[in-house]
Every structure is written in C-alpha cells, then in structure tokens.
Scaffold this motif. Sequence first.
Motif, PDB file in Angstrom:
ATOM      1  N   VAL A 132       7.040 -10.595 -11.620  1.00 31.24           N
ATOM      2  CA  VAL A 132       6.536  -9.228 -11.432  1.00 31.24           C
ATOM      3  C   VAL A 132       7.202  -8.569 -10.223  1.00 31.24           C
ATOM      4  O   VAL A 132       7.661  -7.426 -10.284  1.00 31.24           O
ATOM      5  N   GLY A 133       7.265  -9.308  -9.113  1.00 32.69           N
ATOM      6  CA  GLY A 133       7.884  -8.761  -7.916  1.00 32.69           C
ATOM      7  C   GLY A 133       9.353  -8.474  -8.091  1.00 32.69           C
ATOM      8  O   GLY A 133       9.869  -7.441  -7.638  1.00 32.69           O
ATOM      9  N   TRP A 134      10.056  -9.357  -8.792  1.00 35.13           N
ATOM     10  CA  TRP A 134      11.505  -9.185  -8.971  1.00 35.13           C
ATOM     11  C   TRP A 134      11.835  -8.173 -10.062  1.00 35.13           C
ATOM     12  O   TRP A 134      12.935  -7.620 -10.081  1.00 35.13           O
ATOM     13  N   VAL A 135      10.900  -7.907 -10.970  1.00 37.32           N
ATOM     14  CA  VAL A 135      11.106  -6.822 -11.936  1.00 37.32           C
ATOM     15  C   VAL A 135      11.100  -5.487 -11.198  1.00 37.32           C
ATOM     16  O   VAL A 135      11.940  -4.610 -11.431  1.00 37.32           O
ATOM     17  N   ALA A 183       0.535  -0.825  -6.424  1.00 41.08           N
ATOM     18  CA  ALA A 183      -0.791  -1.419  -6.227  1.00 41.08           C
ATOM     19  C   ALA A 183      -1.050  -2.541  -7.210  1.00 41.08           C
ATOM     20  O   ALA A 183      -1.632  -3.578  -6.860  1.00 41.08           O
ATOM     21  N   ALA A 184      -0.599  -2.363  -8.457  1.00 42.48           N
ATOM     22  CA  ALA A 184      -0.851  -3.366  -9.491  1.00 42.48           C
ATOM     23  C   ALA A 184      -0.022  -4.625  -9.261  1.00 42.48           C
ATOM     24  O   ALA A 184      -0.558  -5.741  -9.213  1.00 42.48           O
ATOM     25  N   PHE A 185       1.309  -4.439  -9.103  1.00 40.21           N
ATOM     26  CA  PHE A 185       2.135  -5.648  -9.021  1.00 40.21           C
ATOM     27  C   PHE A 185       2.012  -6.351  -7.673  1.00 40.21           C
ATOM     28  O   PHE A 185       2.232  -7.553  -7.584  1.00 40.21           O
ATOM     29  N   VAL A 242       4.896 -18.322 -11.614  1.00 39.45           N
ATOM     30  CA  VAL A 242       6.101 -17.764 -12.240  1.00 39.45           C
ATOM     31  C   VAL A 242       5.891 -16.292 -12.572  1.00 39.45           C
ATOM     32  O   VAL A 242       6.749 -15.443 -12.302  1.00 39.45           O
ATOM     33  N   LEU A 243       4.735 -15.968 -13.152  1.00 43.22           N
ATOM     34  CA  LEU A 243       4.434 -14.576 -13.478  1.00 43.22           C
ATOM     35  C   LEU A 243       4.455 -13.711 -12.225  1.00 43.22           C
ATOM     36  O   LEU A 243       5.030 -12.615 -12.226  1.00 43.22           O
ATOM     37  N   ALA A 244       3.872 -14.205 -11.142  1.00 41.39           N
ATOM     38  CA  ALA A 244       3.834 -13.447  -9.893  1.00 41.39           C
ATOM     39  C   ALA A 244       5.232 -13.187  -9.359  1.00 41.39           C
ATOM     40  O   ALA A 244       5.558 -12.078  -8.915  1.00 41.39           O
ATOM     41  N   GLY A 245       6.076 -14.217  -9.390  1.00 36.65           N
ATOM     42  CA  GLY A 245       7.439 -14.048  -8.906  1.00 36.65           C
ATOM     43  C   GLY A 245       8.230 -13.070  -9.748  1.00 36.65           C
ATOM     44  O   GLY A 245       8.970 -12.223  -9.222  1.00 36.65           O
ATOM     45  N   TRP A 273       7.616  -9.665 -20.723  1.00 40.52           N
ATOM     46  CA  TRP A 273       7.133  -8.341 -21.101  1.00 40.52           C
ATOM     47  C   TRP A 273       5.787  -8.040 -20.463  1.00 40.52           C
ATOM     48  O   TRP A 273       5.495  -6.885 -20.112  1.00 40.52           O
ATOM     49  N   LEU A 274       4.970  -9.061 -20.274  1.00 43.46           N
ATOM     50  CA  LEU A 274       3.704  -8.874 -19.550  1.00 43.46           C
ATOM     51  C   LEU A 274       3.988  -8.480 -18.105  1.00 43.46           C
ATOM     52  O   LEU A 274       3.355  -7.562 -17.556  1.00 43.46           O
ATOM     53  N   ALA A 275       4.949  -9.165 -17.457  1.00 41.95           N
ATOM     54  CA  ALA A 275       5.322  -8.850 -16.075  1.00 41.95           C
ATOM     55  C   ALA A 275       5.858  -7.424 -15.971  1.00 41.95           C
ATOM     56  O   ALA A 275       5.556  -6.698 -15.016  1.00 41.95           O
ATOM     57  N   THR A 276       6.654  -7.010 -16.952  1.00 39.99           N
ATOM     58  CA  THR A 276       7.201  -5.648 -16.958  1.00 39.99           C
ATOM     59  C   THR A 276       6.084  -4.625 -17.073  1.00 39.99           C
ATOM     60  O   THR A 276       6.088  -3.594 -16.378  1.00 39.99           O
ATOM     61  N   PHE A 277       5.120  -4.887 -17.947  1.00 40.96           N
ATOM     62  CA  PHE A 277       3.981  -3.977 -18.113  1.00 40.96           C
ATOM     63  C   PHE A 277       3.208  -3.845 -16.802  1.00 40.96           C
ATOM     64  O   PHE A 277       2.824  -2.735 -16.402  1.00 40.96           O
ATOM     65  N   ILE A 278       2.994  -4.961 -16.117  1.00 38.02           N
ATOM     66  CA  ILE A 278       2.274  -4.924 -14.837  1.00 38.02           C
ATOM     67  C   ILE A 278       3.070  -4.137 -13.799  1.00 38.02           C
ATOM     68  O   ILE A 278       2.523  -3.305 -13.063  1.00 38.02           O
ATOM     69  N   ALA A 279       4.387  -4.392 -13.733  1.00 40.47           N
ATOM     70  CA  ALA A 279       5.238  -3.701 -12.758  1.00 40.47           C
ATOM     71  C   ALA A 279       5.258  -2.193 -13.004  1.00 40.47           C
ATOM     72  O   ALA A 279       5.288  -1.403 -12.057  1.00 40.47           O
ATOM     73  N   LEU A 280       5.226  -1.781 -14.262  1.00 39.79           N
ATOM     74  CA  LEU A 280       5.239  -0.355 -14.588  1.00 39.79           C
ATOM     75  C   LEU A 280       3.957   0.348 -14.159  1.00 39.79           C
ATOM     76  O   LEU A 280       3.928   1.581 -14.066  1.00 39.79           O
ATOM     77  N   ARG A 281       2.921  -0.415 -13.860  1.00 37.27           N
ATOM     78  CA  ARG A 281       1.653   0.167 -13.414  1.00 37.27           C
ATOM     79  C   ARG A 281       1.700   0.580 -11.952  1.00 37.27           C
ATOM     80  O   ARG A 281       0.735   1.145 -11.436  1.00 37.27           O
ATOM     81  N   GLY A 282       2.792   0.266 -11.264  1.00 34.27           N
ATOM     82  CA  GLY A 282       2.948   0.734  -9.895  1.00 34.27           C
ATOM     83  C   GLY A 282       2.747  -0.341  -8.843  1.00 34.27           C
ATOM     84  O   GLY A 282       2.383  -1.483  -9.143  1.00 34.27           O
TER      85      GLY A 282
END
Length: 508
Positions: free
Chosen positions: A309-312, A154-156, A304-307, A143-152
Amino acid sequence: MNSTNNTQAKKKGISIFALAMLNIVAVVSLRGLPAEAEYGLSSIFYYIFAAIVFLVPVSLVAAELATGWSEKGGVFRWVGEAFGPRLALVAIFMLWIEVTVWFPTALTFGSVSLAFMGPHQSWDQALSQNKFFVLGIVLAIYWLATFIALRGTAAFSKVAKWGGLIGTVIPGIVLIVLGFSYLFFSGRPPQVQLSWHDVIPDFSNFNNVVLAASIFLFYAGMEMNAIHVKEVDDAPRNYPIAIAIAAIGTVCVFVLGTLAIAFVIPQKDINLTQSLLVAYDDMFAWAGISWAAPIMAACLALGVLAGVVGWVAGPSSALLVVAKGGYLPRFFQYTNKHGMATHIMMVQAFLVTIISVVFVVLPSVQAAYQILSQLTVVLYLIMYLLMFAAAIHLRYSQPNRPRPYKIPGGDMGMWIIAGVGFSGSLLAFVFSFIPPSQIAVGSPEEYVGFLVVLTVIFVSVPLFIYKARQPHWKDPAVTDFAPFTWEIENVHPGVINPSDKVTHTLNQ
C-alpha cells in the motif's frame, strides 16, 4: 506572549532515537531473509559489507540532497540539477518501475503466507507451489492495496502503520527469539556450521557473491526519510548518530533473523518463497504452540499488504509531481478527489498484472521470484548510481548552495562517502546479471538475456518520453513545481552557479 514562548520552548525536533527507529521500520522486511540464509554465518559479512558501502552512503548523501534541494521532485530534482531533466526522468522512472517489478515478488511472499494458514505443512507447501494459486493471490492483494491507496493518505497511512507493526516488527521479534531459543534449548544440532571461520565467505567460489547482490535491495528506501533531517536538532552532529544507530539496528535484525532460519532449515532445503514460513512452523512445533503458525502466516500476509500500500502510493505520487511539471503527457496527470495519481496507478496495476503472469510461464515460482528480484535490484541501482553521481557533481556546480545538512570533510568527504556508495552500487549492479548457482533459474543464457533486455527496455522508455515531450504537457495550474536553478539562470546543467540562495528565491 509567555504562553507562546513556552510553546516554542517545548517544541522539539525529532530525537536521535526516533529518527533511527523511523529508518529501521522503513527499511526492515523479513521477506528476503531465506535468500541470505543460503550463506549461513557468511551472511553476517554480506550484511555488514552492504551496510558500509550502501546503507550509510545512501542515508548521508540523501540527507544533503534533500535539505539542499527540498523543492518538489525528490531524486528527479537532485539529478536534474546536476545533469538535466533527461537523466532526471530516467532516475524517477527507475524508482517507479522497479517498484512495479518488485510488487509480484513481494506479493509472492504474501501468497505463500496465506497458503501456510492451512492445516498441514505438506499441504501448505504444495499449495504455495501452485502457480495459479500464487498468481491469483498476487493480483488480489495488489488490487486491494491499490484500492486502499486511491482512498488517500489517511487511508493508506493507517494500513501502513498498523500493518507494519503487526506484519513486520512483531514477527521479526518472534523469529529471532524462537530461533535462538531453538539453538540454545532444543538440544538439537543447528542446521548451519557455527564456526567463526565461516563468517568470511569463500571468495574463490565466485558464485558465492552473486546472490548476495540482492542484499543491497534490503537496504533500499533509506533516502525516503532523508527529508526529516531538517527536523533534527543539531543535525550535523545528531543525524549521523541516528543513521549509525539505524544501520546497526537494521543489520542486527537482518543478521539475527537470517541465522534463525539457518538454525532450523538445512541449506539444501532452503526455498526463497517458503523457508521463512517453514521455519516458523518448525519452531512453533518445537515450542508446543503449533496453533500459532497460521496466525503468524496471517500477520506476515498483512505486513505484505501494508508494505505494498505504501509503495503503491509513494512513487506514483512522486511521478505525478514530475508529470505536472510537464515531463509526462496530460493523461498521467489525472487525480481523483483524494489527490491520488489515478491514471498512473492504473497503468502500474496493468503492468503488475502482466508481469505477474510471468509466474505461469517460467520454470518455477522460485525461479520467477529470483529473476524479478534481481531485475528490481538492477533498476533501483541505476537510480542510486545517478543519485551518488549527482551529489558529487553538485558540490562543484553549486558549491555555495545552502545545505542545512552537509556531509563532513568538504569535497573529499563527499568523494569518499558518495564514491563508496557509487562503487558498491556498481559492483552489485554487475553481479545482478550473473545467474546464482544456488537456485534453479532455467537456462543461464535465458536468465541473463531476460534481465538485459528488460533493463534496456525500461531505461529506454523515459528517454523516448523525454524526446517526445510537448509544451502542452505542462499543467498551467501548477505553480509549486520550481524550475531548476540552471533554468532560472538560463544556462546549461553543470555550469557553475555561485549563488548562495535556494532555487525558489533566485527569480525574486
């Protein structure tokens, strides 16, 4: 004028080395190394075999498809040009759903990494086997990764860039250096037989090749960078060289990292979710820097979080393009102010949450890890089978289509490269349904039944969606989703198109 010419003269495409490194970083992950450490030196054979029959064909075939059909849609476009939108929707949905299934397995490794930040290895191992701890961390990171990805973007992209460096590249180097230092300087015998006779697997034992099917997933994702072939100078010559370098580099990282674990952890003690962390603990203790183990665990969790975020963001954005082309209901076309596919990501988050609960009901975390890993392989390989078949078909149905990069050797070259990739993928697909004897997965019948039923369900979903599609699904505001070539010419997919123009110019 001179300034402009000088600027143009200085502008260069992607170098061979830069493209090779781009592909290595995109593919390499340390998460699955313990699974192959089960095989000791024979893992070398499996890694090289999978690179030849899968990694290289995927890279070359995707390069031709991405440059020949560069309109939005990716694999949906490629498969749709060859076989029509029904199978195209299956292909893109497989990409999205396999990632959805993959998230719990990747995040299980992240939860284990966090567990190993504790004060004592036995305590860490006990915590990492606690199903409710694993489930809680899996959902929190996702859910943290999803929140970051939703920021666009530049963020992810920042998280993916730095997290990949800190959480994958550096730990990989440390693992290999410490592993081989342990081998040569510890004075202790390695936990694996070091005989060249052991490099060739014992094919008389069929179970030896079952778990190796997961190696194909290690190499998945190379097609994502195929679009960069257009930025390579002298692509027909330099792109294959870059792919060869990337393939060799990737194989070396995987082989050396796997052997580093095998040197330290006895085969009978290898655990799919814990052994990488245990290996780091043991090697740091031997080197007299035990304090570094929790730091490394934190780095791996960040990786893991970085990977994730990109795949989300990636597959969900690809599915959004297809949705706006009229192939998914309007509900899935909603975006936020950053242009991210909000509803698609929320549906995915709901599915990931449900799938993650499987960890609580299956016999063990390790069993759930293996079953979900194999399901991911099965779903991803369906997409690759369609991609390889489409590449061959398009050589005949659209023979004159401009292809900035084209697999050499004419149609025979395509048959060889894509044929090898298709055959290798089909072989791995079949093996993925056979329970590995090395891992306790509960009842073999339940294991196979679980995979078969879920595979049928996930393949059926896009077929039902396509059958139920409605004209109002297509967003009238979307003007950059080009129709298929056969749609413009008002013919069926597969009818030979003699045109030598790209799709978006055919109706001009």
